[in-house]
Design an enzyme around this catalytic site. Structure first.
Site, PDB file in Angstrom:
ATOM      1  N   SER A 289      29.224  38.364  87.892  1.00 30.56           N
ATOM      2  CA  SER A 289      29.734  37.182  87.184  1.00 30.56           C
ATOM      3  C   SER A 289      29.221  35.919  87.863  1.00 30.56           C
ATOM      4  CB  SER A 289      31.258  37.172  87.241  1.00 30.56           C
ATOM      5  OG  SER A 289      31.662  37.004  88.588  1.00 30.56           O
TER       6      SER A 289
ATOM      7  N   TYR B  26      32.751  38.648 102.365  1.00 35.56           N
ATOM      8  CA  TYR B  26      33.764  38.122 101.436  1.00 35.56           C
ATOM      9  C   TYR B  26      34.716  37.287 102.290  1.00 35.56           C
ATOM     10  CZ  TYR B  26      36.829  38.261  97.279  1.00 35.56           C
ATOM     11  OH  TYR B  26      37.582  37.947  96.169  1.00 35.56           O
TER      12      TYR B  26
ATOM     13  N   ASP C  36      43.397  23.145  85.345  1.00 34.55           N
ATOM     14  CA  ASP C  36      43.046  23.262  86.753  1.00 34.55           C
ATOM     15  C   ASP C  36      44.256  23.822  87.472  1.00 34.55           C
ATOM     16  OD1 ASP C  36      42.398  23.112  89.447  1.00 34.55           O
ATOM     17  OD2 ASP C  36      40.877  21.596  89.030  1.00 34.55           O
ATOM     18  N   ALA C  37      44.168  25.086  87.811  1.00 35.72           N
ATOM     19  CA  ALA C  37      45.319  25.830  88.326  1.00 35.72           C
ATOM     20  C   ALA C  37      45.651  25.515  89.777  1.00 35.72           C
ATOM     21  CB  ALA C  37      45.095  27.333  88.136  1.00 35.72           C
TER      22      ALA C  37
ATOM     23  N   GLY D  52      40.953  31.314  83.082  1.00 39.20           N
ATOM     24  CA  GLY D  52      39.773  31.664  83.852  1.00 39.20           C
ATOM     25  C   GLY D  52      38.632  32.213  83.017  1.00 39.20           C
TER      26      GLY D  52
ATOM     27  N   TYR E 131      40.580  42.344  94.478  1.00 43.41           N
ATOM     28  CA  TYR E 131      39.396  42.992  95.027  1.00 43.41           C
ATOM     29  C   TYR E 131      39.751  43.720  96.319  1.00 43.41           C
ATOM     30  CZ  TYR E 131      34.579  43.534  96.615  1.00 43.41           C
ATOM     31  OH  TYR E 131      33.390  44.057  97.057  1.00 43.41           O
TER      32      TYR E 131
ATOM     33  N   LEU F 223      43.425  39.705  88.603  1.00 49.07           N
ATOM     34  CA  LEU F 223      42.274  40.477  89.089  1.00 49.07           C
ATOM     35  C   LEU F 223      42.193  40.367  90.593  1.00 49.07           C
ATOM     36  CD1 LEU F 223      40.262  41.870  87.096  1.00 49.07           C
ATOM     37  CD2 LEU F 223      41.428  39.974  86.041  1.00 49.07           C
TER      38      LEU F 223
END
Ligand code: NAD
Length: 286
Positions: free
Chosen positions: A222, A182, A73-74, A9, A172, A170
């Site tokens: 970002s 979101y 490409d995950a 990423g 959130y 990561l």
């Protein structure tokens, strides 16, 4: 021997993945990155042309060395999973071995093993839509790219991770508190990621002596965050309301990641660690 990290990423020098790569490089790790196939060309070109040289600078003045960039490409585990239109898409056709299984095999062939696995990627095609307006396919796409992608990466890299190693993802706060805006199932995807962190910590701990933690990071401007549309507002909200009224630097998340994958954190696994200037602890905006 120094440690070796695979960071999935990283496609520019603005995100958390880049900052984590730098913090790990500064602590002496060898850096391999996995870059989303459609972003590969521009990332490699910019890297080669020196566009990132300023931000490659480490505290000792040397430049971070990325020893290899792997296309990734995950959302695809192995070649059988790749639909025809993606296979023949010209951004994909120019690269090979970019499914998760193939990338792990290639790393194994070229480097033998890794010590650190970092998942710093997310994607939710309907992120700007409220959950009530999110389609089933949009929701599942968010989960696939942002949650299962971690399960898949850990599953495929675990066999080549040295015992005592660690992984980081990561997340959130939208997983546990409502953050209007979101959307698209991204809040659900982060909730899954945090729950999976606990279950995977148990399974990978028992299976390979590998630790699994996730960092709940505060807002950063970002590329991915800008696509959500209100990141400047989130940064401002945090600045006004958090216990620590200062800008949150990507490097602060990078440093925490470096700590969590180091022996200093040898008893920490299955945890969600907040790196958000303390915003998560507030119950009332003042
Ligand atoms: P970023 O744009 O730097 O990173 C996201 C990366 O994911 C990009 O490099 C993109 O190319 C890659 N990606 C997307 N789909 C992919 C796929 N299918 N396969 C492989 N790579 C893919 O943005 P970021 O904000 O630094 O995001 C990194 C992580 O941090 C994400 O998990 C994000 O949810 C999380 N996070 C971000 C914030 C924030 O405010 N920026 C806050 C908390 C958590």
């Amino acid at each position: 021997r120094g440690k070796r990290a695979f960071i999935a990423g990283v496609a520019d020098d603005n995100g958390y993945g880049w900052a984590i790569a730098k913090a790990l490089a500064a602590s002496g790790a060898e850096i391999l990155v996995g870059t989303w196939v459609p972003a590969l060309n521009i990332f490699e070109t910019s890297l080669r042309r020196g566009k990132f040289d300023e931000s490659r600078k480490l505290p000792d003045g040397s430049l971070m060395e990325i020893v290899k960039v792997y296309p990734l490409d995950a959302v695809y585990d192995s070649p059988e999973d790749v639909p025809e239109d993606v296979k023949t898409n010209k951004r994909y056709a120019g690269s090979s071995n970019w499914t998760v299984k193939e990338a792990a095999e290639l790393v194994k062939k070229e480097y033998g093993s890794i010590d650190i696995l970092v998942h710093s990627l997310a994607n939710g095609p309907e992120v700007t839509k409220p959950l009530l307006e999110t389609s089933r396919s949009g929701y599942l796409a968010a989960i696939s790219a942002s949650s299962y992608s971690f399960v898949s990466l850990l599953k495929h890299f675990l066999p080549i991770m040295n015992p005592g190693g660690a992984s980081i993802s990561l997340t959130y706060i939208a997983s546990e508190r409502t953050i209007p805006g979101y959307g698209g199932g991204m809040s659900s995807a982060k909730a899954a990621l945090e729950s999976d962190t606990k279950v995977l910590a148990f399974e990978a701990g028992r299976k390979g002596k590998i630790r699994v933690n996730t960092i709940s990071a505060g807002p950063l401007g970002s590329r991915a965050a800008k696509a959500i549309g209100f990141i400047e507002k989130m940064i401002e909200y945090s600045y006004v309301n958090a216990p620590l009224q200062k800008e949150l630097l990507a490097d602060e998340v990078g440093n925490t990641a470096a700590f969590l994958v180091s022996p200093l954190a040898s008893a920490i696994t299955g945890s969600t660690v907040y790196v958000d200037n303390g915003l998560n602890t507030m119950g009332l905006a003042v």
